[in-house]
Design an enzyme around this catalytic site. Structure first.
Site, PDB file in Angstrom:
ATOM      1  N   HIS A 101      55.994 117.096  72.405  1.00 46.29           N
ATOM      2  CA  HIS A 101      56.419 116.450  73.652  1.00 46.29           C
ATOM      3  C   HIS A 101      55.707 115.112  73.885  1.00 46.29           C
ATOM      4  CE1 HIS A 101      57.679 116.201  77.854  1.00 46.29           C
ATOM      5  NE2 HIS A 101      56.422 115.992  78.189  1.00 46.29           N
TER       6      HIS A 101
ATOM      7  N   TYR B 111      56.877 116.185  91.915  1.00 45.42           N
ATOM      8  CA  TYR B 111      57.761 117.326  91.640  1.00 45.42           C
ATOM      9  C   TYR B 111      58.177 118.042  92.922  1.00 45.42           C
ATOM     10  CZ  TYR B 111      56.552 116.759  86.738  1.00 45.42           C
ATOM     11  OH  TYR B 111      56.397 116.255  85.470  1.00 45.42           O
TER      12      TYR B 111
ATOM     13  N   ASP C 230      58.788 111.448  79.594  1.00 44.71           N
ATOM     14  CA  ASP C 230      58.670 112.635  80.440  1.00 44.71           C
ATOM     15  C   ASP C 230      59.113 112.273  81.872  1.00 44.71           C
ATOM     16  OD1 ASP C 230      57.426 115.472  80.834  1.00 44.71           O
ATOM     17  OD2 ASP C 230      56.232 114.275  82.219  1.00 44.71           O
TER      18      ASP C 230
END
Length: 285
Positions: free
Chosen positions: A259, A204, A92
């Site tokens: 995921h 982020y 990820d």
């Protein structure tokens, strides 16, 4: 060099080749628990808490989480562990960092293994052309807001966090190795500490300052593992990644996996990693 203290969990004897594990969001070193046990026989396996996560220091300014800083962290950590190269594995967001370390410091990465994250250039180009991926990555934009994303995670006893790992839509697949109550508790414990979500979300908040990349090519043998039931990343990006790897590239897509692949199907993931590591060593002799 940053002056930060990093927390990591290690298995395997010092002096064995280094395997460095970089977790994703919202995770911490614990997401690699199955790999720490599996690879310690032949490697010094080190699972980090990335900058801002878990017990690692968390600088307060969002500028301290630029990708440049995160890449330099990995270089510094490698050196302070007494190594000049490693097998680098990322999942990820940790996969994004792993790709960038491999591009910027190729001499430090003998083999690259990425789980459910495409080459960063593929990601930025694909997202602009495919509204469906733009929607799936909508949280990148949501995270640009101050304080509110952190608040949303805490509502209703961290329901959002629990759902990410357990719901039908985004959680570990029906045939997967479900998280136990103790596993969920470990995640809740780490992320319920005061301020524990700000560092992770700050990663982020800097993404748009660093992309697109100047350099793209990956020159070491690369394994990309992908859970096809990933609710956040479209599987088409996995195949396109091949373009940027100028060495042996192996892609394995697991049809029933989510995921959270290395926690979802640890036995298969570990076997695929072993095969890749052995295959490459024999090829070079």
């Amino acid at each position: 060099d940053s002056g930060l203290r990093f927390h990591y969990v290690a298995a395997g004897e010092r002096g064995k080749p280094l395997m460095l594990l970089l977790h994703g969001f919202p995770e911490f070193w614990y997401s690699w628990r199955h790999q720490l046990r599996e690879f310690k026989s032949e490697y010094r396996v080190v699972a980090l808490d990335l900058r801002g996560y878990g017990e690692t220091d968390a600088p307060s300014h969002k500028e301290n989480y630029k990708l440049d800083c995160l890449i330099t962290d990995i270089k510094d950590i490698l050196e302070s562990l007494g190594y000049n190269k490693c097998v680098l594995i990322g999942h990820d967001w940790g996969g994004m960092i792993a790709w960038l370390v491999a591009i910027c410091y190729p001499e430090m990465v003998t083999k690259l293994i990425v789980v459910n994250f495409p080459h960063p250039s593929v990601f930025t180009e694909y997202i602009l052309r495919h509204p469906s991926q733009l929607i799936k990555s909508g949280y990148y934009f949501f995270f640009q807001m101050p304080w509110f994303p952190e608040f949303m995670f805490t509502v209703n006893d961290f329901k959002v966090l629990k759902n990410l790992f357990t719901s039908q839509a985004t959680g570990i697949g029906r045939k997967g190795c479900r998280l136990t109550a103790e596993d969920i508790e470990a995640y809740l414990y780490v992320f319920s500490q005061p301020g524990a979500l700000t560092g992770p979300i700050n990663h982020y908040r800097n993404i748009f300052s660093c992309l697109p990349l100047q350099h793209h090519e990956v020159i070491m043998p690369t394994l990309l593992l992908w859970g096809e039931r990933d609710a956040f990343m479209e599987v088409e990006m996995a195949e396109i990644t091949r373009i940027y790897v100028k060495n042996h590239f192996r892609l394995t897509i697991l049809s029933e996996a989510s995921h959270w692949l290395q926690q979802d199907q640890p036995d298969i993931v570990n076997k695929l990693i072993w095969t890749f590591l052995k295959e490459e060593t024999t090829r070079k002799r």
